[in-house]
Design an enzyme around this catalytic site. Structure first.
Site, short mmCIF file in Angstrom:
data_model
loop_
_atom_site.label_atom_id
_atom_site.label_comp_id
_atom_site.label_asym_id
_atom_site.label_seq_id
_atom_site.Cartn_x
_atom_site.Cartn_y
_atom_site.Cartn_z
CG ASN A 12 -8.67 -15.15 4.95
OD1 ASN A 12 -8.70 -14.82 6.14
ND2 ASN A 12 -7.61 -14.95 4.17
CG HIS A 96 -3.51 -15.00 3.03
ND1 HIS A 96 -3.34 -13.66 2.75
CD2 HIS A 96 -4.67 -15.36 2.43
CE1 HIS A 96 -4.37 -13.25 2.03
NE2 HIS A 96 -5.19 -14.26 1.82
CD GLU A 98 -4.45 -10.19 2.85
OE1 GLU A 98 -4.97 -10.59 3.91
OE2 GLU A 98 -5.11 -10.07 1.78
CD GLU A 166 -5.96 -17.10 -1.42
OE1 GLU A 166 -7.15 -16.75 -1.43
OE2 GLU A 166 -5.19 -16.87 -0.48
N GLY A 172 -8.61 -9.28 -3.30
CA GLY A 172 -9.18 -8.02 -2.83
C GLY A 172 -9.23 -6.93 -3.87
P1 PGA Z 1 -10.71 -11.85 -1.66
O1 PGA Z 1 -9.56 -12.53 -0.72
O2 PGA Z 1 -11.76 -12.91 -1.88
O3 PGA Z 1 -11.22 -10.68 -0.85
O4 PGA Z 1 -10.05 -11.44 -2.93
C1 PGA Z 1 -9.17 -13.84 -0.93
C2 PGA Z 1 -8.09 -14.22 0.06
O5 PGA Z 1 -7.25 -13.39 0.41
O6 PGA Z 1 -8.06 -15.36 0.55
#
Ligand code: PGA
Length: 249
Positions: A12, A96, A98, A166, A172
């Protein structure tokens, strides 16, 4: 014994990169030795979908990172599954964290998007996951079951769906879920699928883990029985993504 489910590794890219850096990454992926038993899909920013599809080797899939719930119309700034397909792209990431927590997308909207994307012939990487306060309050299962229900209500053909667990606190942050924490939720999700969808779907659906997956932690996470791959953010922009693709090699 490992399952017969094909290992699935999604990258991603989020809102990162430009033609230069993504072009370099694409060259790295195209020339790398990749486990051919792993399905690989890169999630490109909308404006680079065509670029990614045109330049990535055919053995690597491409995903959009979002789309709207109808085919066309007066929806300024949105893109539709039919446009994604027109770029030769076969997947879309929906729900997702976000999209849920920065842009306020509801379970209901995500469900509608899932239904329309599948009807349009795209594969869907459907994301779920609890926030830190929900985990600490002991409501992880309740939260991910409700999110999964809103998705499941809109799925007829599960062969086109990959479920991405997730945990929001792991995205992140560098705080990866432990292999035990990931396995526990994945196993419960598979039990939920068995009880609420069917045993055949529970056995065949890929449930992938996302949240600070790295080259260093991918082998242990990927060796868990119910972890069928990853959705990778930060590390998918680095050559390290090749090691993650090859986690089960
Ligand atoms: P990350 O993000 O690997 O940077 O923690 C994962 C994601 O948001 O799919």
């Amino acid at each position: 014994i490992m399952s017969s489910r094909t290992f699935f590794v999604g990258g991603n890219w989020k809102m990162n990169g430009d033609k230069k850096s993504l072009g370099d990454l694409i060259t790295t992926l195209n020339t790398a030795s990749l486990n051919d038993e792993t399905e690989v899909v890169c999630g490109a920013p909308t404006v680079y979908l065509d670029f990614a599809r045109s330049n990535l080797d055919a053995r690597i899939g491409v995903a959009a990172q979002n789309c709207y719930k109808v085919a066309k119309g007066a929806f300024t700034g949105e893109i539709s599954p039919v446009m994604i397909k027109d770029c030769g792209v076969e997947w879309v990431i929906l729900g997702h964290s976000e999209r849920r927590h920065v842009f306020g997308e509801s379970d209901e909207l995500i469900g509608q998007k899932v239904a329309h994307a599948l009807e349009s012939g795209l594969g869907v990487i459907a994301c779920i996951g609890e926030k830190l306060e929900e985990r600490e309050a002991g409501t992880t299962e309740e939260v991910v079951y409700a999110q999964t229900q809103a998705i499941a209500d809109n799925v007829k053909d599960w062969s086109k769906v990959v479920l991405a667990y997730e945990p929001v606190w792991a995205i992140g942050t560098g705080k990866t879920a432990s292999p035990e924490q990931a396995q526990e939720v994945h196993e419960k999700l598979r039990e939920w699928m068995k009880a609420n969808v069917s045993e055949a779907v529970a056995d065949s659906v890929r449930i992938i883990y996302g949240g600070s997956v790295t080259g260093a932690n991918c082998k242990e996470l990927g060796s868990q029985n119910d972890v069928d791959g990853f959705l990778v953010g930060g590390a998918s922009l680095k050559p390290e993504f090749v090691d993650i693709i090859n986690a089960r090699a």
